[in-house]
Design a protein around this motif. Structure first.
Motif, PDB file in Angstrom:
ATOM      1  N   TYR A 144       0.840  -1.208   0.000  1.00  0.00           N
ATOM      2  CA  TYR A 144       0.000   0.000   0.000  1.00  0.00           C
ATOM      3  C   TYR A 144       0.868   1.248   0.000  1.00  0.00           C
ATOM      4  O   TYR A 144       0.579   2.229  -0.694  1.00  0.00           O
ATOM      5  N   PRO A 158      -8.080   5.937  -0.503  1.00  0.00           N
ATOM      6  CA  PRO A 158      -8.208   6.167   0.947  1.00  0.00           C
ATOM      7  C   PRO A 158      -8.630   4.893   1.674  1.00  0.00           C
ATOM      8  O   PRO A 158      -9.299   4.026   1.114  1.00  0.00           O
ATOM      9  N   VAL A 159      -8.221   4.803   2.929  1.00  0.00           N
ATOM     10  CA  VAL A 159      -8.691   3.739   3.819  1.00  0.00           C
ATOM     11  C   VAL A 159      -9.709   4.383   4.754  1.00  0.00           C
ATOM     12  O   VAL A 159      -9.365   5.256   5.551  1.00  0.00           O
ATOM     13  N   HIS A 171      -7.278  -2.756   9.554  1.00  0.00           N
ATOM     14  CA  HIS A 171      -6.606  -1.612   8.941  1.00  0.00           C
ATOM     15  C   HIS A 171      -5.425  -1.105   9.771  1.00  0.00           C
ATOM     16  O   HIS A 171      -4.676  -0.247   9.300  1.00  0.00           O
ATOM     17  N   LEU A 177      -2.199   1.059   8.351  1.00  0.00           N
ATOM     18  CA  LEU A 177      -2.094   2.493   8.627  1.00  0.00           C
ATOM     19  C   LEU A 177      -1.064   2.841   9.692  1.00  0.00           C
ATOM     20  O   LEU A 177      -1.001   3.989  10.120  1.00  0.00           O
ATOM     21  N   GLY A 195      -1.025   8.873   6.136  1.00  0.00           N
ATOM     22  CA  GLY A 195      -2.142   9.642   5.624  1.00  0.00           C
ATOM     23  C   GLY A 195      -2.074   9.802   4.119  1.00  0.00           C
ATOM     24  O   GLY A 195      -1.046   9.523   3.492  1.00  0.00           O
ATOM     25  N   LEU A 196      -3.171  10.277   3.517  1.00  0.00           N
ATOM     26  CA  LEU A 196      -3.176  10.475   2.076  1.00  0.00           C
ATOM     27  C   LEU A 196      -2.147  11.504   1.647  1.00  0.00           C
ATOM     28  O   LEU A 196      -1.536  11.388   0.584  1.00  0.00           O
ATOM     29  N   ASN A 235      -7.698   7.207   6.521  1.00  0.00           N
ATOM     30  CA  ASN A 235      -6.311   6.845   6.818  1.00  0.00           C
ATOM     31  C   ASN A 235      -5.939   7.200   8.257  1.00  0.00           C
ATOM     32  O   ASN A 235      -4.844   7.684   8.544  1.00  0.00           O
TER      33      ASN A 235
END
Length: 304
Positions: free
Chosen positions: A32, A97-98, A109, A113, A118-119, A255
């Motif tokens: 990811y 995005p998560v 998750h 994460l 973060g994005l 995220n």
């Protein structure tokens, strides 16, 4: 093949499958961070398993480390293929995005994460050259030694160290660190939506960092490529036009940080908005609003 050898092969396969499943969360996290795509990350993990099945892992002393480097190589190849297909190499890509409910991150998750991915950070990672990204992700995020990364990119360990160092400087210079306090994050995001709903430009400016960056993959902005806006007043002026959407913004964790999913009355998803809040001010807003991408993302576990 004798019955004994058949049994031995079956036992080895079962042992390898069990060890692989233990490492799957880590491998997904690697993929990811390397790819910024949830579906491609799953493809990379599956390819890693296929390579592990074909390899002689009996001679591997550190299976976890070996699988990590294999996943890294798979992701590197995918990144290089992606770069060759990209029509506009300068276009910014908003990663997948998560999404989690506002009251907490799904346990599945958590590994994905870890380290506050973060994005905004993933956007910066996506701007790195594939070899730089590999060196930085594997070493800085997963502790893989440079001498194990170097063969993946046909570099010396010293050259790989330099790549990671260059990537680190870019990440630190362009990716703000989110406030660890979720309450403080949520207060800033709530203030943003309240000001947008009321069309209060000055209140929006007050909650935005002077150098805030807004990135959107088009969607509601009706742009073909990602739109990037910078500066508090520029972003605030655009945010005022989103005021009509504010009542439909549902709190969520994007995220792992405070954000929102904008959902119409008919249940149609309009956008996913990720916010980076630093020292109480919004430093980055990343928006996924492309209808096709929103349909592809599985948000049902998060309740959206």
């Amino acid at each position: 093949m004798t019955t004994g050898s058949t049994g031995g092969a079956a036992e080895r396969s079962a042992w390898l499958a069990e060890r692989f499943e233990e490492q799957r969360p880590r491998l997904r996290a690697v993929a990811y961070r390397m790819l910024g795509s949830l579906s491609e990350a799953e493809d990379a993990v599956q390819e890693t398993w296929l390579r592990a099945e074909r390899a002689d892992t009996d001679v591997v002393e550190n299976l976890a480390g070996w699988l990590t480097t294999v996943a890294g190589r798979v992701c590197l190849n995918m990144l290089r293929s992606r770069a060759s297909r990209r029509e506009d190499p300068m276009d910014v890509r908003i990663p997948d995005p998560v999404v989690d409910p506002a009251d907490g991150v799904d346990p599945e998750h958590e590994a994905l994460l870890a380290d506050s991915v973060g994005l905004a950070l993933l956007v910066v990672l996506d701007s790195l050259a594939p070899a730089e990204r590999l060196a930085f992700v594997l070493h800085d995020m997963f502790g893989v030694p440079f001498d194990e990364i170097a063969p993946l990119i046909d570099k010396t360990a010293a050259a790989t160290r330099q790549l990671a160092s260059r990537a680190r400087r870019r990440v630190q210079g362009r990716s703000p660190v989110p406030d660890p306090d979720h309450t403080r994050q949520r207060a800033a995001v709530d203030a943003f939506f309240a000001a947008a709903r009321g069309g209060d430009l000055e209140a929006l400016v007050a909650v935005l960092d002077p150098n805030v960056v807004l990135r959107s993959d088009g969607g509601v902005l009706r742009a073909r490529h990602t739109v990037v806006l910078q500066g508090a007043r520029t972003v605030a002026s655009q945010a005022v036009t989103f005021g009509s959407l504010s009542p439909y913004a549902r709190p969520a964790l994007i995220n792992g940080t405070a954000g929102a999913v904008v959902v119409a009355d008919d249940g149609r998803r309009i956008s996913i908005m990720a916010f980076t809040v630093t020292d109480g001010a919004i430093t980055a807003i990343d928006v996924v609003a492309d209808p096709e991408r929103l349909r592809e993302l599985d948000l049902k576990p998060a309740g959206f």
